[in-house]
Design a protein around this motif. Structure first.
Motif, short mmCIF file in Angstrom:
data_model
loop_
_atom_site.label_atom_id
_atom_site.label_comp_id
_atom_site.label_asym_id
_atom_site.label_seq_id
_atom_site.Cartn_x
_atom_site.Cartn_y
_atom_site.Cartn_z
N LYS A 281 41.90 37.57 41.29
CA LYS A 281 41.83 38.74 40.04
C LYS A 281 41.99 38.06 38.73
CE LYS A 281 44.17 43.04 39.12
NZ LYS A 281 45.19 43.83 39.36
N GLN A 282 41.08 38.73 38.02
CA GLN A 282 40.90 38.21 36.60
C GLN A 282 40.69 39.19 35.72
OE1 GLN A 282 36.87 36.33 35.94
NE2 GLN A 282 37.75 34.66 34.78
N ASP A 283 41.20 39.05 34.22
CA ASP A 283 41.25 40.19 33.12
C ASP A 283 39.95 40.22 32.63
OD1 ASP A 283 42.57 41.30 31.00
OD2 ASP A 283 41.70 39.89 29.68
N LEU A 284 39.67 41.62 32.57
CA LEU A 284 38.15 41.98 32.30
C LEU A 284 37.81 41.36 30.79
CD1 LEU A 284 35.72 43.79 32.52
CD2 LEU A 284 36.90 45.82 31.46
N ALA A 285 38.46 41.43 30.06
CA ALA A 285 38.14 40.69 28.57
C ALA A 285 37.86 39.16 28.77
CB ALA A 285 38.99 40.80 27.62
N GLU A 286 38.66 38.62 29.64
CA GLU A 286 38.41 37.10 30.13
C GLU A 286 37.08 36.84 30.71
OE1 GLU A 286 40.31 33.66 32.57
OE2 GLU A 286 41.67 35.22 32.02
N ALA A 287 37.06 37.84 31.99
CA ALA A 287 35.65 37.77 32.56
C ALA A 287 34.32 38.15 31.68
CB ALA A 287 35.76 38.67 33.88
N ASN A 288 34.47 38.86 30.80
CA ASN A 288 33.39 39.32 29.69
C ASN A 288 33.22 37.97 28.93
OD1 ASN A 288 31.77 40.91 28.23
ND2 ASN A 288 32.82 42.59 28.70
N ALA A 289 34.11 37.55 28.45
CA ALA A 289 34.23 36.27 27.61
C ALA A 289 33.62 35.19 28.18
CB ALA A 289 35.37 35.99 27.04
N ASN A 290 33.96 34.90 29.43
CA ASN A 290 33.10 33.97 30.34
C ASN A 290 31.70 34.22 30.65
OD1 ASN A 290 35.72 32.52 30.51
ND2 ASN A 290 36.16 33.23 32.48
N VAL A 291 31.48 35.47 30.77
CA VAL A 291 29.84 35.55 31.25
C VAL A 291 29.41 35.21 29.97
CG1 VAL A 291 28.13 37.33 31.80
CG2 VAL A 291 30.49 36.87 33.16
N ARG A 292 29.81 35.89 28.79
CA ARG A 292 28.87 35.76 27.47
C ARG A 292 28.78 34.26 27.04
NH1 ARG A 292 27.98 40.55 24.91
NH2 ARG A 292 29.45 42.09 25.72
N ASP B 199 30.13 45.64 31.42
CA ASP B 199 30.17 46.59 30.31
C ASP B 199 30.47 48.24 30.78
OD1 ASP B 199 29.98 44.68 28.39
OD2 ASP B 199 27.91 44.85 28.45
N LEU B 200 30.15 48.35 32.01
CA LEU B 200 30.23 49.82 32.43
C LEU B 200 31.83 49.82 32.82
CD1 LEU B 200 27.26 49.83 34.85
CD2 LEU B 200 27.48 50.88 32.61
N LEU B 201 32.51 48.93 33.17
CA LEU B 201 33.94 48.92 33.70
C LEU B 201 34.80 49.70 32.54
CD1 LEU B 201 34.22 45.76 35.83
CD2 LEU B 201 33.68 48.10 36.49
N LYS B 202 35.83 50.29 33.06
CA LYS B 202 36.85 50.65 32.04
C LYS B 202 37.78 49.83 31.89
CE LYS B 202 36.68 55.66 33.31
NZ LYS B 202 36.58 56.30 34.65
N GLU B 203 38.47 49.51 30.94
CA GLU B 203 39.49 48.53 30.48
C GLU B 203 40.58 48.01 31.58
OE1 GLU B 203 41.35 48.31 26.63
OE2 GLU B 203 39.54 49.01 25.63
N ASP B 204 41.03 49.21 32.55
CA ASP B 204 41.93 49.02 33.39
C ASP B 204 41.31 48.68 34.79
OD1 ASP B 204 40.77 51.34 33.96
OD2 ASP B 204 42.78 52.40 34.35
N ALA B 205 40.02 48.46 34.85
CA ALA B 205 39.44 48.21 36.10
C ALA B 205 39.91 46.62 36.67
CB ALA B 205 38.00 48.12 35.80
N ASN B 206 39.94 46.73 38.08
CA ASN B 206 40.19 45.25 38.39
C ASN B 206 39.02 44.47 38.74
OD1 ASN B 206 42.82 45.76 39.05
ND2 ASN B 206 42.42 46.80 41.19
N VAL B 207 39.15 43.27 38.33
CA VAL B 207 37.72 42.34 38.09
C VAL B 207 38.28 41.26 39.24
CG1 VAL B 207 36.10 40.92 37.00
CG2 VAL B 207 36.95 43.21 36.03
N TYR B 208 37.18 40.58 39.90
CA TYR B 208 37.85 39.42 40.82
C TYR B 208 36.45 38.55 40.40
CZ TYR B 208 40.91 42.67 42.95
OH TYR B 208 42.04 43.45 43.43
N LYS B 209 36.92 37.39 40.59
CA LYS B 209 36.07 36.04 40.59
C LYS B 209 36.30 35.04 41.95
CE LYS B 209 35.02 32.19 37.47
NZ LYS B 209 35.41 31.41 36.36
N LEU B 210 34.89 35.00 42.12
CA LEU B 210 34.99 34.05 43.55
C LEU B 210 35.17 32.61 43.13
CD1 LEU B 210 34.43 34.35 46.71
CD2 LEU B 210 31.93 33.98 46.11
#
Length: 129
Positions: A70-81, A52-63
């Motif tokens: 590399k993973q889309d921020l919205a997708e990562a957010n949805a997965n965690v929720r 939630d602290l990240l900006k929309e264009d931030a790079n997000v990675y999933k191990l």
């Protein structure tokens, strides 16, 4: 009362004690699972706060295994929720299960106590059980 009836009562007591022991093991296993899920819930809530602290264009990675993908921020957010939702549902299920097991345990303890009193009464020569 005959000695065979006393033996039957003692066998019944032994069976009930074994049942109680099994219920207690199930309760312990349930508590272990609950502890594991509670830790996972805390970890996922922490990840969600960080996302939630990240900006929309931030790079997000999933191990995934040994690789960071590399993973889309919205997708990562949805997965965690979704994971938080699943873990919360499991915790509710475990709570209901442990409540049921506690009731069974208390019922078994009462039955065992009554059987023990009956056996003691017979052994003390009263025999009026």
């Amino acid at each position: 009362m005959s000695s065979s009836n006393l033996r039957d009562l003692q066998r019944d007591l032994e069976n009930k004690a074994n049942d109680l022991s099994k219920i207690q093991k199930d309760i312990a296993k349930n508590h272990q699972m609950r502890k594991k899920y509670t830790i996972q819930l805390g970890e996922n809530e922490l990840v969600l706060k960080e996302l939630d602290l990240l900006k929309e264009d931030a790079n997000v990675y999933k191990l995934i295994g040994p690789v960071l993908v590399k993973q889309d921020l919205a997708e990562a957010n949805a997965n965690v929720r979704k994971r938080i939702e699943y873990i919360s549902a499991e915790l509710k299920r475990l709570d209901a299960t442990v409540q049921d097991l506690d009731e069974k345990q208390n019922s078994k303890k009462d039955t065992i106590l009554k059987l023990q009193q009956r056996i003691q009464s017979i052994q003390s020569g009263k025999g009026k059980a």
